[in-house]
Design an enzyme around this catalytic site. Structure first.
Site, PDB file in Angstrom:
ATOM      1  N   MET A  65     -16.741  18.189  -1.070  1.00 50.34           N
ATOM      2  CA  MET A  65     -15.591  18.962  -1.329  1.00 50.34           C
ATOM      3  C   MET A  65     -15.134  19.786  -0.025  1.00 50.34           C
ATOM      4  O   MET A  65     -14.074  20.068   0.360  1.00 50.34           O
ATOM      5  CB  MET A  65     -15.594  19.904  -2.577  1.00 50.34           C
ATOM      6  CG  MET A  65     -14.455  20.571  -2.917  1.00 50.34           C
ATOM      7  SD  MET A  65     -14.401  21.375  -4.350  1.00 50.34           S
ATOM      8  CE  MET A  65     -14.339  20.242  -5.567  1.00 50.34           C
ATOM      9  N   LYS A 102      10.269  16.826   4.432  1.00 50.99           N
ATOM     10  CA  LYS A 102       9.835  16.750   2.974  1.00 50.99           C
ATOM     11  C   LYS A 102       8.139  17.131   3.088  1.00 50.99           C
ATOM     12  O   LYS A 102       7.682  17.068   4.153  1.00 50.99           O
ATOM     13  CB  LYS A 102      10.141  15.448   2.224  1.00 50.99           C
ATOM     14  CG  LYS A 102       9.492  14.419   2.995  1.00 50.99           C
ATOM     15  CD  LYS A 102      10.078  12.852   2.469  1.00 50.99           C
ATOM     16  CE  LYS A 102       9.467  11.896   3.264  1.00 50.99           C
ATOM     17  NZ  LYS A 102      10.261  10.559   2.831  1.00 50.99           N
ATOM     18  N   TYR A 112     -24.340  13.539  -0.967  1.00 57.33           N
ATOM     19  CA  TYR A 112     -24.156  13.102  -2.312  1.00 57.33           C
ATOM     20  C   TYR A 112     -24.383  11.595  -2.454  1.00 57.33           C
ATOM     21  O   TYR A 112     -23.943  10.689  -1.483  1.00 57.33           O
ATOM     22  CB  TYR A 112     -22.836  13.356  -2.954  1.00 57.33           C
ATOM     23  CG  TYR A 112     -22.333  14.859  -3.163  1.00 57.33           C
ATOM     24  CD1 TYR A 112     -23.453  15.245  -4.215  1.00 57.33           C
ATOM     25  CD2 TYR A 112     -21.528  15.484  -2.600  1.00 57.33           C
ATOM     26  CE1 TYR A 112     -23.036  16.499  -4.611  1.00 57.33           C
ATOM     27  CE2 TYR A 112     -21.535  16.653  -3.103  1.00 57.33           C
ATOM     28  CZ  TYR A 112     -22.352  17.425  -4.107  1.00 57.33           C
ATOM     29  OH  TYR A 112     -22.138  18.617  -4.425  1.00 57.33           O
ATOM     30  N   ARG A 135      13.972   0.811  -5.039  1.00 50.68           N
ATOM     31  CA  ARG A 135      13.416   1.919  -5.460  1.00 50.68           C
ATOM     32  C   ARG A 135      14.713   2.862  -5.847  1.00 50.68           C
ATOM     33  O   ARG A 135      15.091   2.888  -7.001  1.00 50.68           O
ATOM     34  CB  ARG A 135      12.627   2.564  -4.408  1.00 50.68           C
ATOM     35  CG  ARG A 135      11.557   3.452  -4.770  1.00 50.68           C
ATOM     36  CD  ARG A 135      10.660   3.913  -3.605  1.00 50.68           C
ATOM     37  NE  ARG A 135      11.710   4.780  -2.390  1.00 50.68           N
ATOM     38  CZ  ARG A 135      11.154   4.996  -1.405  1.00 50.68           C
ATOM     39  NH1 ARG A 135       9.767   5.089  -1.244  1.00 50.68           N
ATOM     40  NH2 ARG A 135      11.834   5.561  -0.393  1.00 50.68           N
TER      41      ARG A 135
END
Ligand SMILES: *Cc1c(COP(=O)(O)O)cnc(C)c1O
Length: 385
Positions: free
Chosen positions: A330, A52, A282, A145
């Protein structure tokens, strides 16, 4: 590097120069080796290789190249299953969450997909659209679940048997998924419930195949009998067990005999000198305690590198371990070059892979290797080496 690398299995025919140095190197032969390790751990069992999330972020081409020897592939995305058929994958395919609507049942029929069935709605869809393919009734043994509650299993399998008698579904099997197989003794209660359930099932189900066991359960060999096991993370060479957890040293991927499949590599694109007291990145989160050299690496959170990785997260630069400093941005991270006087623009960087394990980086960032591998973004070329 010859030509444009394959991205998620889609090959471009023409050759383009790859300019940004970041790439995820994929070692398909390591996938095959890890599959061999699964076979050694679960002799006699057949293997659903769990693929998956495009093979835990490695890309479909990696799956096709490296996991062809598995007995089948298991995933949750119907579009990807159809794509595997287009790529001429002819082996069994298992849809782990089953159909999401009636049309998926028709798709399963067309593409020969086996369906996990975990709700009575899904059985209704089977009644409406003949699937004539194998189905697996999923039982909830404590994860809470997906799966039928223990008392609802018998009515569900009776409905499936009716459909079988009418030629609407093929072979049926039983499966469950463990919530805590990665903890010592963590699958015990679930296994007790499973055995109790099995003892109450009608004799007509005795020959049904069963499927238990994710990677943690495969490695621990805790499952008495499972016709099909369902390993995922171990195939990709990461550990299902918590990094730094109990007995962690002998539970690392390396000590479990697993080989890393993905090596996320880039290069330094700049180096700087920081004076004592100057900050980097940052938020000016990292302040140089003394004059020091730092490097800028082409890899950021838009590539899937975890933004929460703090100063100190390990990274390999020019073959030597160092640490990231300051906030992940980023497209870039910044690294400590204080002990790397020879590192320069173009020096190779390993974000994770052979020397710095993905589990180690994940641990530093407060997550698990699974998440980091799956999060490597589509803009990162997958390169086969
Ligand atoms: C993802 C998944 C697995 C594989 O789990 P790993 O911990 O990666 O081995 C097995 N079974 C089911 C139902 C899953 O969803």
């Amino acid at each position: 590097m010859a030509g444009r690398p394959a991205v998620h299995g889609i090959r471009t025919r023409y050759s383009l120069r790859m300019s940004r140095p970041l790439r995820a190197e994929i070692h398909a032969e390591a996938l095959a080796a890890n599959l061999g390790q699964v076979r050694r751990c679960s002799p006699g069992a057949r293997i659903w290789a769990v693929v998956k999330a495009l093979g835990y972020g490695h890309g479909l081409e990696a799956v096709v190249r490296g996991l062809g020897q598995a007995d089948g592939l298991a995933l949750v995305e119907f579009d990807t299953a159809a794509r595997l058929r287009q790529l001429d994958y002819a082996g069994p395919i298992l849809m782990l969450e089953g159909p999401f609507d009636g049309q998926d049942v028709a798709l399963a029929c067309r593409h020969d997909l086996q369906l996990v069935i975990h709700t009575s709605e899904q059985i209704e869809w089977l009644e409406q659209h003949a699937v004539m393919r194998p189905v697996w009734i999923k039982v909830d043994t404590g994860m809470h679940r997906l799966g039928f509650d223990l008392q609802d299993v018998l009515p569900a399998l009776e409905r499936i048997q009716v459909l079988q008698a009418r030629g609407k579904v093929g072979q049926a099997g039983l499966m469950t998924h463990f919530a805590n197989a990665d903890l010592p003794g963590g699958a015990h209660d679930a296994l007790m419930r499973w055995e109790r359930l099995r003892s109450t099932l009608p004799a007509t189900c005795a020959s049904w195949p069963v499927s238990l066991a994710n990677s943690a359960a495969v490695i621990d060999g805790i499952v008495p009998v499972s016709d099909w096991v369902r390993p995922g993370i171990m195939l990709y060479g990461a550990s299902p067990f918590a990094y730094g957890g109990p007995g962690a040293a002998d539970r690392s991927a390396l000590s479990l005999g697993l080989r890393p499949v993905m090596c996320l590599r880039s290069q330094l694109i700049a180096t700087r000198l920081l004076a004592a007291g100057e900050a980097i990145g940052y938020g000016s989160q990292f302040v140089a305690p003394h004059a020091m050299r730092v490097g800028v690496v082409a890899c950021g959170y838009a590539d899937g590198y975890p933004r929460h990785a703090p100063t100190g997260t390990p990274v390999l630069v020019a073959g030597q371990r160092t640490r990231i400093v300051g906030r992940v941005s980023m497209d870039m991270i910044t690294v400590d070059l204080a002990s790397l006087p020879d590192a320069q623009v173009g020096s190779e960087v390993e974000l994770w892979g052979e020397t710095v394990s993905v589990d180690e980086v994940a641990h530093a960032a407060g997550t698990i290797g699974y998440e980091l591998l799956c999060a490597v973004s589509p803009r990162v070329p997958r390169v086969f080496v």
